[in-house]
Structure formats: C-alpha cells, structure tokens
Design an enzyme around this catalytic site. Structure first.
Site: not given
Ligand code: FPP
Length: 253
Positions: A25, A42, A136
């Site tokens: 997050d 992201h 893994l």
């Molecule tokens: C939450 O941050 C994160 C997500 C909804 C997406 C997480 C995905 C990635 C990091 C990419 C994953 C890729 C692979 C290949 C596994 P948020 O957008 O809710 O952040 P905020 O709470 O600050 O708004």
C-alpha cells in the site's frame, strides 16, 4: 560491512519465515507527494516488487504472496485500472528471464478470468514457463478478495454435497482449505502491510488466523531491503503460541 549486510547477518537463518504475505500500500500517496500521477506510483512500486522478490529468494523464504490487485480495485478510475493491468503484464514479461535465473515459480491467485486478455496471456505464459522452478514461489493475487475466495470454496463444497459426493457433516477445516485458491500452500507466517494503514482489507482472512502482523508507515515504493529485514527481525523476536501457553511453547522447542 555496510548497515544492510550487518542487519542481514543478525537474522537467525534457521528461523526465516516459510511464507511471507504482503499488502503493497501507498503507491498513490507516494506519487502525490512527488507531484506525479498515481500510476507513476504503481510503476515505481514494481521496483519494490523486484527487490522484495530477490531478497526473499536470497534469504530462503519459500512463498511470497503479493496483493497486486483486489476485487475492490476494479472500482478505481478506469484509466488507473487500465494502467495497472498494462504495468502488471509488462512487468511480468520483463522480469521473466531473471525469475527463471533465480528459479522462482509464478503462481496466480484470484479471479484471473477477469484480467484483460493481454495481461492475462503474459501472466499465463510466465506461470507456465516457471512451472518447473523449485525455488521461491511468488503468488500474485490478482482480482483477489478473501470473501470471494471463501464464497467460491463454500459453493464448491455445497455442489459436492448436493450431488452426494460428500456429506455436510464430513466437511473439515482441511477440506475447506483445500478448496481455497491457496490449497497446498502453508499459511503465511508473517503478513507485512506498508503505507501506514492497520487493516487487512479482505486479504487471506482464512489463512492469516495465526500469522504475525507487521504494519509499517513506509510507502510501498520506498519499502527498502533494510525495511524488509527490520520486519523479519521483528518477526523473529516474537513468540508464536498458536493458542498455547508460553511454557508449553518453550517445552516443545
Ligand atoms: C496500493 O496502493 C497498491 C495497489 C492497488 C497496486 C499494487 C501493485 C503494484 C505495486 C504492481 C504489482 C506488479 C506486479 C508485477 C506484482 P494505493 O494506490 O492504494 O496507494 P494509496 O493508498 O497511497 O492511494
């Protein structure tokens, strides 16, 4: 010796968690703080995925389970959803040679049929290409939510009961676990959530019954190897009792 190596050396290598789950997050807030758009957060978050996968593999963690996209995330603005799907497909393709070099096996958990074609094909390809890997296991939760998964398991068992394959009174916890998307995977020992919120957000609700929970304010793109080691050190300092007394646990050791 640098600080990170010093921290790594202080870990008890015989008590590395078998299964680490993570809620990644804080990408949106990271981007906002820098004056970028959310999707930039992201994109930066993918570098952290790369690092935590590498470090988990190096330390001998057996299963790493990442909450990459929840069922609820479909409700985000459509351009953010589209960018995330693109990034996930692009990242898995780009990372594949290194995943293979590191003997990492890709596994997909969630309602994968909902993932757009292009990303889904790349994910399926990576899963199949790494199926022989024995290091893994990287579980990517995509279009995943725990209530969805539990409802699906209940539906499967109800169907078996309705057609006479099983009797309702024969249903055990083990049978229920075997009908979840995580069938055959040991429950997480440690769940790490970055980004400062202290909640579970519909993630692995059944599986984390006895997991140690670790919350850090660090935003996912900033989550460093050193932050990960801090979580592991914290984990190693806890006593896992599984409902027993401290004395019982110590006698069992
Ligand atoms: C939450 O941050 C994160 C997500 C909804 C997406 C997480 C995905 C990635 C990091 C990419 C994953 C890729 C692979 C290949 C596994 P948020 O957008 O809710 O952040 P905020 O709470 O600050 O708004």
């Amino acid at each position: 010796m640098d600080d990170l190596q010093h921290k790594i050396n202080s870990l008890d290598k015989s008590r590395i968690p078998v299964h680490v789950a993570m809620i990644m997050d804080g990408n949106g807030r990271w981007a906002k703080q820098k004056g970028f758009v959310r999707s930039d957060g992201h994109a930066e978050g993918i570098s952290t995925v790369h690092r935590v996968t590498q470090l988990s593999s190096d330390l001998g963690v057996r299963y790493l389970t990442l909450y990459a996209f929840s069922t609820e995330n479909w409700n985000r603005p459509s351009d953010e959803v589209a960018t995330l799907m693109y990034l996930i497909g692009w990242a898995i393709e780009r990372e594949l040679p290194e995943l293979l070099r590191n003997n990492v096996r890709i596994n997909l958990l969630g309602d994968i049929d909902r993932i757009p074609d292009d990303a889904r094909q790349r994910l399926f390809y990576a899963r199949q290409a790494t199926a022989h890997c024995t290091g893994l296991q990287l579980n990517m939760c995509l279009s995943y939510s725990s209530r969805w998964e539990i409802t699906e398991a209940a539906r499967k068992l109800a169907a078996k009961a309705a057609n006479g394959e099983i009797r309702p009174e024969e249903i055990t916890e083990k049978m229920f676990s075997d009908n979840l998307t995580t069938a055959g995977i040991p429950d997480p020992d440690l769940l790490i959530r970055t980004g400062g919120e202290e909640r579970i957000s519909n993630y692995l609700l059944w599986q984390i019954a006895y997991s140690e929970l670790y919350f850090t304010p660090v935003l996912w793109p900033d989550f460093s190897d050193s932050d990960y080691i801090d979580a592991l050190i914290d984990f190693q300092n806890r006593e896992r009792r599984f409902g027993m007394t401290s004395e019982q646990v110590q006698n069992n050791e």
